[in-house]
Write an enzyme that holds these catalytic residues in place. Structure first.
Site, PDB file in Angstrom:
ATOM      1  N   HIS A 169       5.985  -0.279  -8.436  1.00 44.14           N
ATOM      2  CA  HIS A 169       4.565   0.092  -8.504  1.00 44.14           C
ATOM      3  C   HIS A 169       4.212   1.087  -7.399  1.00 44.14           C
ATOM      4  O   HIS A 169       3.595   2.130  -7.659  1.00 44.14           O
ATOM      5  CB  HIS A 169       3.717  -1.179  -8.376  1.00 44.14           C
ATOM      6  N   GLU A 170       4.615   0.768  -6.178  1.00 41.94           N
ATOM      7  CA  GLU A 170       4.245   1.632  -5.052  1.00 41.94           C
ATOM      8  C   GLU A 170       4.956   2.973  -5.115  1.00 41.94           C
ATOM      9  O   GLU A 170       4.377   4.014  -4.780  1.00 41.94           O
ATOM     10  CB  GLU A 170       4.565   0.934  -3.735  1.00 41.94           C
ATOM     11  N   MET A 185       0.843  -1.188   0.000  1.00 40.36           N
ATOM     12  CA  MET A 185       0.000   0.000   0.000  1.00 40.36           C
ATOM     13  C   MET A 185       0.875   1.233   0.000  1.00 40.36           C
ATOM     14  O   MET A 185       1.794   1.376   0.798  1.00 40.36           O
ATOM     15  CB  MET A 185      -0.927  -0.001   1.227  1.00 40.36           C
ATOM     16  N   GLU A 186       0.534   2.161  -0.911  1.00 42.15           N
ATOM     17  CA  GLU A 186       1.404   3.278  -1.261  1.00 42.15           C
ATOM     18  C   GLU A 186       1.326   4.470  -0.321  1.00 42.15           C
ATOM     19  O   GLU A 186       1.496   5.616  -0.759  1.00 42.15           O
ATOM     20  CB  GLU A 186       1.067   3.769  -2.669  1.00 42.15           C
ATOM     21  N   GLU A 227      -4.182   3.177 -10.276  1.00 41.27           N
ATOM     22  CA  GLU A 227      -3.653   1.824 -10.384  1.00 41.27           C
ATOM     23  C   GLU A 227      -3.202   1.470 -11.802  1.00 41.27           C
ATOM     24  O   GLU A 227      -2.224   0.743 -11.979  1.00 41.27           O
ATOM     25  CB  GLU A 227      -4.692   0.819  -9.889  1.00 41.27           C
TER      26      GLU A 227
END
Length: 1006
Positions: A416-417, A382-383, A439
């Site tokens: 990605h994060e 989770m970012e 996303e």
């Protein structure tokens, strides 16, 4: 957030959530009044005419709506400590119809009457019995929050989100320090609203401060502010951590819990002095508490951000540290005994941060970046701004134990994060219907970040296997959904955390980059990020910025083009057919894997025509023509002009598969492409070799191509040594393999695949050398060995069994207690294959050994490997027992337990066992996972994906009668469509395919 395949839900009643503090007098009064009512009703029942005293049965609204943004499931353990409760709410429930609510019947959006500006937040979690000198408040936390907000519209009510929180006290003052009386508060459970009813109207344009003291629950779920634990030296170590996305910040504090209510957060955490406490900002002071043995850590205020990005972690952790080229303090945290496995994430994370600063042309806006692995986490990661939280398999890597795929997963998830720090955090979607902006973009650029940090991994080539081709399967269903889709309730929000938002979003952005060119694309992104910095934006805002960047260059109307890709579900198939000697007819049509089922009309019909950017080339003699491009401008067809044809030339469209569409050719062109693959496959780009296979097999599934044409494309595979085309082939063949599990065609398919993989198996051998072999060579070896064992190459099965037995013997003789990696003879890359087939070819003794290793290992990736391998048993009783184990959280972690039933269902022997188990334990699974982000959907879709008989369809239909699937409703509807599609395929295609394999298999071997 990184999507897991995956997720959870909470398993306890949440009648509590908001409420007010009652005095002793009030409680006594309520009890007396209640008793009087009961006596009165009793008298009426006794003396009135003989009628039922029961209340009429009507629809019952849920007391709470939970939304769990988890990419893994949760099993809620029995509650052993006194639950957190509130006094009963006696005020009437208040329903607020928000002006920005979208559609009925759900109307749970906040109004814009009040706009938050900042929060001052204090938290004190209690994780051990001695934290308070009493045990009745363990796993709770004290909270205090001051919310500074501006009144936009005159009102007499302050409405916030709140869930499972007990309010002790609340005060409201204006900007001049004058107290505004709060007369009462009330709770609307269905919307998770708490309402503060004030004595005087709040004035438009004036600032106010609402201060709330409260008690919260560190519950065992995987959302909000929750508890987790791990074992160290035989002792349980507790920790508190968070997962707020999309709607769970309200579990940690009363707040405006919607993405467009951005504010600044100033946080303090009081914690035991032997624990670490982390939050979004860098720590600015650590002071002794009034409580002996406790500290108060204060953190730098955040930039303006949404509540779902709030994060706190309190526990026993160690870290490794570096600084980026831009001077950002970068730390990676883990359990103390795993800290040596954080080094890879530290190195690649700091490098990718520097890359993204250059890519976006915007400096990282915080002074520090923490990344932490926690033992129980719902999503992949989770970012949270400045404090990214990961499950351990997505952050920790040990080359002595973990495989190349584990390493790539860490790199990809970290990338990605970190991409979210700009696309999602700096600029945030206005509402969840634009989730794909967050996303989809992170899923696209994650590969760019890894390509920069690991340039020899071929991430650009892998994109078609990782994202584009897999999401075609879902988006070809009539029950798919648009990328940009209206959502209202938490259930609906959770439904769209799926591969449409992630992988299709990534794929159409990759396509747009190809249309506009890299320079225009980056210029538009930079303008968009600067324009909406620390603000919210919607899809049209991105299109506007990209259109402006393209002015005078391509002059593309980006919104006009991209609306056709975001506002309607699905994608086209382009039929590219010779019209005459100098023209091709390129026509488009909505591709559906089950055309007879039709299309879900809930999203309206916008024509199912697209702006298709068609790229193509042809081979003339031994030379390629330069690629060309043309538009099919939302029309059914267009003519493509070509130079004079040459004998035996062939055409190739969708170069490197940048376009999100399938391509079909006339039979002659298919035949020539197939022959080219046999003659010299390297002439065709790697991505297009994968595309040809994937397109042809899926076109054959719906009858657009004869199956022999598609199958002929595989004849060359004995000469293919690149990973991406093999991965594409194994994907499409796996569908036929699953359909044939109870069909006479399985034997010839098995012989054919065994022979086709043999040259690669012989060439790569079992001699795995992770230190010297190229990354994709390692991937290819795993495929070659795994496929050979799957299709019963006896040498492969013998090798796997021998290595497994050697491991068991080494373990039995390990009298010196050497670490497992020193006695395990199996290369990390080959563990999955050896564990799986060692158990498959073995018996109870091998399974028990694997189960013991699963229990003993502390490495999260190793645990995941064993969890999968244990499902390969051929003994039904062992599989049934394994399913029972999976629901015991003392044996299988809550974040992982749902995988077991899915893995068992993939075992042909276990398919019916898993299906029966799900139906028999339906209420248990619903309690655990029913409102999760995706675990429940994953269970239903995976267990039923191979149903291909009328009986299985009937059972599936009966299973759904009278059930509320919540966030898995769409998955259940799609499972019915998939079953119908499979039944149709068995009827129309199975025999044809079986006959082709029967003819082909003897010709190449047996």
């Amino acid at each position: 957030m990184t999507k897991e395949e995956f997720n959870f839900e909470e398993g306890e009643d949440k009648e509590s959530g908001g409420g007010r503090f009652f005095t002793t007098f009030q409680i006594v009064f309520i009890c007396i009044a209640g008793a009087a009512v009961i006596i009165a009703v009793g008298c009426m029942c006794a003396f009135l005419p003989d009628r039922s005293c029961e209340q009429p049965i009507g629809p019952e609204l849920p007391t709470t709506v939970t939304a769990e943004p988890t990419e893994a499931p949760l099993t809620e353990p029995p509650v052993t400590e006194p639950p957190v409760t509130e006094p009963p709410v006696t005020e009437p429930r208040v329903t607020t119809l928000a002006p920005n609510a979208t559609t009925e019947p759900w109307s749970g959006r906040l109004t814009y009457d009040l706009i938050p500006e900042s929060y001052e937040l204090y938290l004190k979690p209690y994780l051990y019995d001695d934290d308070l000198g009493e045990g009745d408040r363990i796993f709770t936390f004290d909270g205090r929050v001051k919310i500074h907000f501006r009144c936009n519209t005159t009102t007499q009510m302050v409405t916030l989100h709140m869930l499972n929180i007990t309010i002790h006290d609340s005060t409201l003052t204006d900007s001049d320090g004058n107290e505004v009386g709060i007369e009462s508060n009330s709770f609307t459970p269905i919307y998770e609203f708490v309402h503060f009813h004030v004595a005087a109207e709040l004035e438009e344009g004036k600032d106010y401060i609402l201060e709330i003291e409260y008690l919260g629950e560190l519950w065992a779920g995987l959302s909000g502010f929750y508890r987790s634990s791990y074992e160290e030296d035989g002792e349980i170590k507790w920790l508190a951590t968070t997962q707020m996305q999309p709607t769970s910040a309200r579990r940690a504090l009363p707040c405006f819990d919607e993405p467009d209510f951005k504010a600044v957060f100033q946080t303090q955490i009081e914690h035991r002095d032997d624990m670490v406490a982390l939050s979004n900002g860098i720590e600015i002071s650590v002071n002794e508490s009034e409580t002996e043995g406790w500290l108060i850590t204060e953190y730098e205020a955040t930039p303006m951000m949404s509540t779902y990005l709030l994060a706190f972690v309190v526990g026993y952790f160690n870290y490794t540290e570096t600084y980026t080229d831009g001077g950002i303090r970068f730390r990676v945290w883990s359990r103390p005994e795993a800290v040596n496995t954080t080094v890879y994430a530290l190195d690649i994370g700091s490098n990718i941060t520097t890359y993204f600063e250059e890519y976006f042309n915007i400096s990282f806006p915080l002074e520090k970046q923490d990344m932490i692995a926690v033992p129980d986490f719902s999503a992949g990661a989770m970012e949270n701004w400045g404090l990214i939280i990961y499950r351990e398999t997505a952050l920790l890597y040990d080359s002595r134990v973990n495989s190349a795929s584990n390493k790539q997963r860490v790199a990809t998830v970290v990338s990605h994060e970190l991409a979210h720090m700009w696309f999602g955090n700096l600029v945030t979607c206005l509402w969840w219907d634009d989730l794909w902006l967050n996303e989809g973009f992170a899923s696209y650029v994650e590969g760019l970040g890894v390509e920069y940090a690991e340039p020899y991994w071929g991430m650009n080539e892998q994109f078609v296997d990782l994202h584009l081709q897999p999401v075609f399967d879902l988006d070809a269903l009539g029950t798919s959904h648009p990328v940009q889709v209206a959502v209202n309730s938490p259930d609906e929000i959770n439904e769209i955390f799926d591969s449409i938002s992630y992988s299709k979003g990534a794929s159409i952005l990759r396509m747009l980059n190809d249309i506009l060119g890299e320079d225009v694309f980056l210029s538009g992104l930079n303008a968009y990020l600067l324009r909406y910095r620390e603000d919210n934006a919607k899809t049209d805002d991105l299109w506007a910025a990209l259109t402006e960047a393209d002015e005078g260059i391509g002059n593309n109307d980006v919104k006009q083009i991209m609306d056709t890709w975001t506002l309607q579900m699905g994608f086209p198939v382009v039929d590219f057919r010779r019209f005459d000697d100098t023209h091709f007819n390129a026509s488009q049509e909505h591709f559906l894997i089950n055309p007879d089922a039709g299309v879900d009309d809930r999203y309206g019909d916008v024509g199912y025509l697209w702006y298709v950017y068609l790229t193509y080339t042809r081979m003339t003699g031994a030379d390629f023509e330069n690629p060309n491009a043309t538009w099919i401008e939302k029309e059914p067809w267009t003519l493509v002009h070509l130079s004079s044809p040459m004998e035996n030339d062939w055409f190739l469209a969708n170069i490197q598969q940048y376009g999100f569409y399938r391509v079909n050719y006339d039979d002659e062109n298919w035949a020539r492409l197939s022959q080219q693959l046999v003659d010299s496959h390297v002439v065709i780009p790697i991505e297009n070799r994968a595309q040809l296979i994937n397109d042809a097999f899926n076109l054959a599934r719906v009858g657009r191509v004869d199956y022999p044409i598609a199958l002929d494309l595989t004849l060359y595979m004995e000469n293919e040594d690149d990973y991406v085309p093999w991965e594409a082939l194994l994907g499409v063949i796996s569908y036929i393999t699953d359909m044939f599990s109870r069909h006479y065609g399985y034997g010839s398919l098995e012989r054919y695949m065994r022979e086709k993989i043999q040259p690669l198996y012989d060439d790569l051998t079992w001699d795995d050398d992770p230190d010297n072999d190229l990354h994709l060579v390692q991937y290819n070896r795993v495929n070659a060995i795994g496929t050979s064992c799957k299709y019963r190459n006896q040498d492969c099965l013998d090798q796997a069994s021998t290595l497994f037995q050697e491991y068991m013997e080494n373990d039995a003789n390990n009298t010196d207690n050497l670490p497992d990696y020193e006695i395990n003879p199996i290369s990390p890359n080959l563990k999955t294959t050896v564990y799986c087939y060692g158990i498959q070819e073995g018996g109870q003794e091998e399974w028990e050994f694997g189960w013991r290793k699963y229990i003993e290992t502390l490495d999260a990736n190793e645990k995941s490997t064993w969890l999968f391998a244990l499902s390969y048993s051929q003994a039904p009783w062992i599989l049934s027992r394994y399913l029972d184990y999976s629901l015991d959280e003392d044996l299988v972690r809550s974040q992982d337990s749902y995988y077991v039933i899915v893995y068992v269902s993939r075992n042909y022997i276990g398919r019916s066992i898993a299906w029966d188990y799900l139906r028999s334990n339906w209420e248990t699974y619903k309690q655990y996972y029913g409102e999760s982000l995706s675990a429940f959907s994953y269970i239903i879709s995976e267990i039923t994906e191979d149903f291909n008989t009328d009986l299985e369809l009937e059972e599936l239909m009966a299973f759904g009668e009278g059930k509320n699937f919540g966030s898995a409703t769409r998955a259940y509807e799609q499972s019915i469509e998939v079953a119908n599609t499979n039944i149709a395929w068995m009827s129309t295609s199975a025999d044809t395919v079986a006959d082709w394999f029967e003819d082909a298999a003897p010709a190449i071997g047996e």
